[in-house]
Design a protein around this motif. Sequence first.
Motif, PDB file in Angstrom:
ATOM      1  N   GLU A 246      34.729  21.248  39.364  1.00  0.00           N
ATOM      2  CA  GLU A 246      35.727  22.026  38.632  1.00  0.00           C
ATOM      3  C   GLU A 246      35.342  22.201  37.167  1.00  0.00           C
ATOM      4  O   GLU A 246      35.480  23.290  36.599  1.00  0.00           O
ATOM      5  N   GLY A 249      32.521  24.691  36.719  1.00  0.00           N
ATOM      6  CA  GLY A 249      33.024  26.031  36.983  1.00  0.00           C
ATOM      7  C   GLY A 249      33.798  26.592  35.805  1.00  0.00           C
ATOM      8  O   GLY A 249      33.609  27.741  35.407  1.00  0.00           O
ATOM      9  N   GLN A 250      34.656  25.776  35.223  1.00  0.00           N
ATOM     10  CA  GLN A 250      35.448  26.239  34.091  1.00  0.00           C
ATOM     11  C   GLN A 250      34.589  26.441  32.856  1.00  0.00           C
ATOM     12  O   GLN A 250      34.811  27.375  32.080  1.00  0.00           O
ATOM     13  N   VAL A 253      32.883  29.832  33.331  1.00  0.00           N
ATOM     14  CA  VAL A 253      33.830  30.942  33.156  1.00  0.00           C
ATOM     15  C   VAL A 253      34.183  31.114  31.683  1.00  0.00           C
ATOM     16  O   VAL A 253      34.228  32.237  31.163  1.00  0.00           O
ATOM     17  N   TYR A 288      25.138  26.732  38.901  1.00  0.00           N
ATOM     18  CA  TYR A 288      26.482  27.141  39.306  1.00  0.00           C
ATOM     19  C   TYR A 288      26.695  28.612  38.920  1.00  0.00           C
ATOM     20  O   TYR A 288      27.250  29.401  39.695  1.00  0.00           O
ATOM     21  N   PHE A 292      27.908  31.853  41.088  1.00  0.00           N
ATOM     22  CA  PHE A 292      29.065  32.634  40.646  1.00  0.00           C
ATOM     23  C   PHE A 292      28.721  34.121  40.634  1.00  0.00           C
ATOM     24  O   PHE A 292      29.456  34.951  41.187  1.00  0.00           O
ATOM     25  N   LEU A 310      35.049  31.060  45.862  1.00  0.00           N
ATOM     26  CA  LEU A 310      35.094  30.174  44.711  1.00  0.00           C
ATOM     27  C   LEU A 310      36.496  29.583  44.629  1.00  0.00           C
ATOM     28  O   LEU A 310      37.418  30.070  45.287  1.00  0.00           O
ATOM     29  N   LYS A 313      40.841  29.612  40.328  1.00  0.00           N
ATOM     30  CA  LYS A 313      40.685  30.104  38.955  1.00  0.00           C
ATOM     31  C   LYS A 313      39.391  30.884  38.783  1.00  0.00           C
ATOM     32  O   LYS A 313      39.366  31.950  38.161  1.00  0.00           O
ATOM     33  N   GLN A 314      38.302  30.320  39.317  1.00  0.00           N
ATOM     34  CA  GLN A 314      37.014  30.988  39.191  1.00  0.00           C
ATOM     35  C   GLN A 314      36.953  32.276  40.019  1.00  0.00           C
ATOM     36  O   GLN A 314      36.343  33.266  39.620  1.00  0.00           O
ATOM     37  N   ARG A 315      37.623  32.268  41.180  1.00  0.00           N
ATOM     38  CA  ARG A 315      37.640  33.458  42.028  1.00  0.00           C
ATOM     39  C   ARG A 315      38.325  34.625  41.317  1.00  0.00           C
ATOM     40  O   ARG A 315      37.813  35.763  41.325  1.00  0.00           O
ATOM     41  N   ALA A 318      36.071  35.934  38.641  1.00  0.00           N
ATOM     42  CA  ALA A 318      34.928  36.652  39.207  1.00  0.00           C
ATOM     43  C   ALA A 318      35.331  38.038  39.682  1.00  0.00           C
ATOM     44  O   ALA A 318      34.609  39.022  39.450  1.00  0.00           O
TER      45      ALA A 318
END
Length: 366
Positions: A246, A249-250, A253, A288, A292, A310, A313-315, A318
């Motif tokens: 997580e 990923g954040q 982003v 990562y 993405f 994903l 939040k990441q989805r 994206a």
Amino acid sequence: MNFAQVIGQKEAKESLRRMCAEGRVPHALLLEGPAGSGKLPLALAFASYLLCEAPKDGDSCGQCRACRKTMEYVHPDLHFSFPVVGTKVTSDEYLPAWREALKNTPYMDLHHWLQSIGAENKQGNINKEECVLIARKLSFQPYESDKKVMIIWMAEALGKEGNRLLKLIEEPPHNTHFILISEEPEAILPTILSRCQRLRLARIAEEELAGALQAQGLSPERASEIAVLAEGNFRLALQWSSEADEEEGQLFVDWLRKCYLGKADELVEYAEKLAALGRERQKHLLQYGLQFIQQMMHWRMSRGQMPIRLREKQRLAAEKLASRLAFRQMEQVSELLDRSIAGIQRNAYAKVLFLDASLKMHKMIR
């Protein structure tokens, strides 16, 4: 660890079994292949098979004294060498942590291993003192078995120090077997490569990966989604199945957003933040990012029909960005991330690398 516990890799397992059955086990074997494909688990299973007192049905028995000790990674004729930090530090000083890490998951990668021993932003290596220790260990007679096995994990970390092992690898003591493991065999000295029999592992098939994830308690649907995203990397699949990824990923982003806005002071500040992560984690973040962007490209090519796999939040981020970018822009970002990973691997100055990448990405996505 035995062959039955290794996910997939049917052909590689059969090759190793044939070597034993035909009495042609090499004195130096190199297991190479992509991250998360099971090279270390397969090496452990092969070592267990070699040391087992009563192998049966093409696998170690799991019951004899040797198997009980190899399962705990304490067999006196099974030796390990792996990257550590420090100029005069050897693997033996980290053996308790190494055994604990293996018990947690033998599918670990270098990033997680170094983080577990508090390496922070230092890179792991196999140094001169370690090579001397390897030679000394293998100079003794076996203690309990008629064989000795030396597993060298991430053999590319030997660098030029590998020269110290050339003679030993070429002509080891009787019934001594080296098992080298590498994700970047091109970084190993050619003189070492020429002394090894090489066995390349493929990525784990999606069906086998999904089955392994279901065994971890995931639903068939979630396991299938992660198996597609992980692209044959079980370590990555484990991360996707937990909350462990997580933060990365954040981070990615947030970096994308700042690159999109292009405010100079924020880009400099964030480049400094990423530069402070440490090289292994930087590579992990960029990898990562590649996944993405790949998910964005698949979504765009399918005109939104192929879901982005994903976290929520990441989805959403994206999908929003993919709807604004042309396919060529995504390709350019992917190529930039690839070059950045190569730069990190060549020990580029991280702050300059991330700031340069940030400025280039801003031009690409605006």
